[in-house]
Scaffold this motif. Structure first.
Motif, mmCIF file in Angstrom:
data_model
loop_
_atom_site.group_PDB
_atom_site.id
_atom_site.type_symbol
_atom_site.label_atom_id
_atom_site.label_comp_id
_atom_site.label_asym_id
_atom_site.label_seq_id
_atom_site.Cartn_x
_atom_site.Cartn_y
_atom_site.Cartn_z
ATOM 1 N N ALA A 36 27.636 36.190 60.341
ATOM 2 C CA ALA A 36 27.763 34.730 60.329
ATOM 3 C C ALA A 36 27.811 34.197 61.759
ATOM 4 C CB ALA A 36 29.011 34.308 59.548
ATOM 5 N N ILE A 37 28.475 34.923 62.650
ATOM 6 C CA ILE A 37 28.511 34.542 64.070
ATOM 7 C C ILE A 37 27.103 34.641 64.657
ATOM 8 C CG2 ILE A 37 29.347 35.226 66.355
ATOM 9 C CD1 ILE A 37 31.955 36.129 64.938
ATOM 10 N N ALA A 38 26.413 35.738 64.356
ATOM 11 C CA ALA A 38 25.047 35.932 64.864
ATOM 12 C C ALA A 38 24.120 34.828 64.364
ATOM 13 C CB ALA A 38 24.518 37.302 64.448
ATOM 14 N N TYR A 39 24.342 34.366 63.134
ATOM 15 C CA TYR A 39 23.497 33.296 62.604
ATOM 16 C C TYR A 39 23.629 32.028 63.444
ATOM 17 C CZ TYR A 39 21.203 29.867 59.790
ATOM 18 O OH TYR A 39 20.358 28.858 59.393
ATOM 19 N N GLN A 40 24.803 31.774 63.973
ATOM 20 C CA GLN A 40 24.981 30.581 64.812
ATOM 21 C C GLN A 40 24.056 30.666 66.030
ATOM 22 O OE1 GLN A 40 26.904 28.334 63.164
ATOM 23 N NE2 GLN A 40 27.076 30.100 61.811
ATOM 24 N N LEU A 121 21.054 37.381 58.015
ATOM 25 C CA LEU A 121 22.323 36.952 58.603
ATOM 26 C C LEU A 121 23.123 36.025 57.696
ATOM 27 C CD1 LEU A 121 21.131 36.332 62.266
ATOM 28 C CD2 LEU A 121 22.268 38.363 61.335
ATOM 29 N N ARG A 122 22.438 35.327 56.786
ATOM 30 C CA ARG A 122 23.124 34.325 55.958
ATOM 31 C C ARG A 122 23.616 34.834 54.622
ATOM 32 N NH1 ARG A 122 18.651 30.058 55.781
ATOM 33 N NH2 ARG A 122 19.637 29.638 53.815
ATOM 34 N N TYR A 123 23.105 35.973 54.172
ATOM 35 C CA TYR A 123 23.433 36.437 52.831
ATOM 36 C C TYR A 123 23.964 37.868 52.855
ATOM 37 C CZ TYR A 123 20.913 32.290 51.484
ATOM 38 O OH TYR A 123 20.530 30.996 51.346
ATOM 39 N N PRO A 124 24.717 38.264 51.819
ATOM 40 C CA PRO A 124 25.195 39.652 51.743
ATOM 41 C C PRO A 124 24.029 40.634 51.675
ATOM 42 C CG PRO A 124 26.339 38.276 50.136
ATOM 43 C CD PRO A 124 25.220 37.445 50.712
ATOM 44 N N SER A 125 24.271 41.839 52.123
ATOM 45 C CA SER A 125 23.240 42.880 52.116
ATOM 46 C C SER A 125 22.856 43.252 50.690
ATOM 47 C CB SER A 125 23.751 44.142 52.819
ATOM 48 O OG SER A 125 23.995 43.873 54.159
ATOM 49 N N ASN A 126 21.568 43.478 50.497
ATOM 50 C CA ASN A 126 21.055 44.022 49.244
ATOM 51 C C ASN A 126 19.795 44.808 49.574
ATOM 52 O OD1 ASN A 126 18.863 42.223 49.423
ATOM 53 N ND2 ASN A 126 19.786 40.739 48.038
ATOM 54 N N HIS A 127 18.927 45.043 48.615
ATOM 55 C CA HIS A 127 17.734 45.845 48.874
ATOM 56 C C HIS A 127 16.732 45.154 49.801
ATOM 57 C CE1 HIS A 127 16.543 43.261 45.553
ATOM 58 N NE2 HIS A 127 15.288 43.506 45.873
ATOM 59 N N ASN A 128 16.834 43.834 49.974
ATOM 60 C CA ASN A 128 15.918 43.102 50.854
ATOM 61 C C ASN A 128 16.562 42.660 52.166
ATOM 62 O OD1 ASN A 128 13.641 43.080 49.173
ATOM 63 N ND2 ASN A 128 14.475 41.379 47.997
ATOM 64 N N THR A 129 17.852 42.443 52.129
ATOM 65 C CA THR A 129 18.521 41.949 53.326
ATOM 66 C C THR A 129 19.522 42.970 53.819
ATOM 67 O OG1 THR A 129 20.262 40.819 52.108
ATOM 68 C CG2 THR A 129 18.279 39.539 52.609
ATOM 69 N N GLY A 130 19.914 42.812 55.031
ATOM 70 C CA GLY A 130 20.802 43.783 55.660
ATOM 71 C C GLY A 130 19.998 44.591 56.651
ATOM 72 N N GLY A 131 20.552 45.638 57.123
ATOM 73 C CA GLY A 131 19.816 46.481 58.052
ATOM 74 C C GLY A 131 19.923 46.020 59.492
ATOM 75 N N TYR A 132 20.614 44.935 59.748
ATOM 76 C CA TYR A 132 20.805 44.448 61.106
ATOM 77 C C TYR A 132 22.286 44.189 61.304
ATOM 78 C CZ TYR A 132 15.813 43.891 61.030
ATOM 79 O OH TYR A 132 14.482 44.141 60.923
ATOM 80 N N SER A 133 22.757 44.566 62.461
ATOM 81 C CA SER A 133 24.164 44.388 62.757
ATOM 82 C C SER A 133 24.299 43.855 64.176
ATOM 83 C CB SER A 133 24.879 45.732 62.624
ATOM 84 O OG SER A 133 26.233 45.594 62.934
ATOM 85 N N TYR A 134 25.029 42.799 64.329
ATOM 86 C CA TYR A 134 25.243 42.187 65.635
ATOM 87 C C TYR A 134 26.729 42.036 65.882
ATOM 88 C CZ TYR A 134 20.325 40.864 65.706
ATOM 89 O OH TYR A 134 18.956 40.885 65.708
ATOM 90 N N LYS A 135 27.098 42.128 67.141
ATOM 91 C CA LYS A 135 28.467 41.863 67.554
ATOM 92 C C LYS A 135 28.386 41.212 68.926
ATOM 93 C CE LYS A 135 33.036 43.829 68.178
ATOM 94 N NZ LYS A 135 33.676 42.751 67.463
#
Length: 156
Positions: A36-40, A121-135
């Motif tokens: 959510a921070i990364a989305y900003q 970045l805006r939605y929970p991980s599933n089979h299409n989303t996720g795979g990216y991690s930011y800090k």
């Protein structure tokens, strides 16, 4: 500069400030909160590109940073205009030390398309989303703000 143009820049800076404040939160140590921070920051980059394009009289009603970046680079080719941000995967080169990295990267990019980064970045991980991690640390947002203000102030 038109009012709409100022609004794009002001909103880009506002998203940076929101990201910075959020990065200081005690909740920041979960992947959902970090995304959510990364989305900003992601949205800030999108709005910045739209701000700069509007300075050239160009309006783009798209939300894919890679596509906006291609358009941006048509008008702002000099190095002084280049915005460094963490959502650009165009210069990726696999390390020779990591056997199979090129294959793994290709498979990852096909499954988790960077063009859909806003969805990642805006939605929970599933089979299409996720795979990216930011800090991001709060100071990272200061650097992005500085870059955007510097580039935006250049006469073009």
């Amino acid at each position: 500069m038109s009012n709409a143009n100022h609004q794009f820049l002001n909103m880009a800076l506002a998203y940076i400030e929101i990201g910075k404040v959020s990065a200081e939160s005690e909740l920041k140590n979960t992947s959902e909160y970090e995304n959510a921070i990364a989305y900003q920051l992601f949205h800030s980059v999108e709005l910045f590109y739209k701000h700069m394009l509007s300075k050239k009289g160009v309006t783009k009603n798209i939300h894919v940073i890679a596509d906006l970046e291609v358009e941006y680079k048509k008008y702002f080719v000099e190095e002084k205009y280049q915005l460094e941000h963490p959502f650009d995967f165009s210069n990726y080169e696999p390390s020779e030390l990591n056997q199979g990295e090129a294959y793994l990267n290709k498979a990852h990019m096909e499954k988790f398309k960077p063009k859909l980064m806003d969805q990642h970045l805006r939605y929970p991980s599933n089979h299409n989303t996720g795979g990216y991690s930011y800090k991001f640390e709060p100071c990272y947002f200061d650097g992005m703000k500085e870059q955007m203000l510097k580039i935006s102030a250049i006469d073009c």
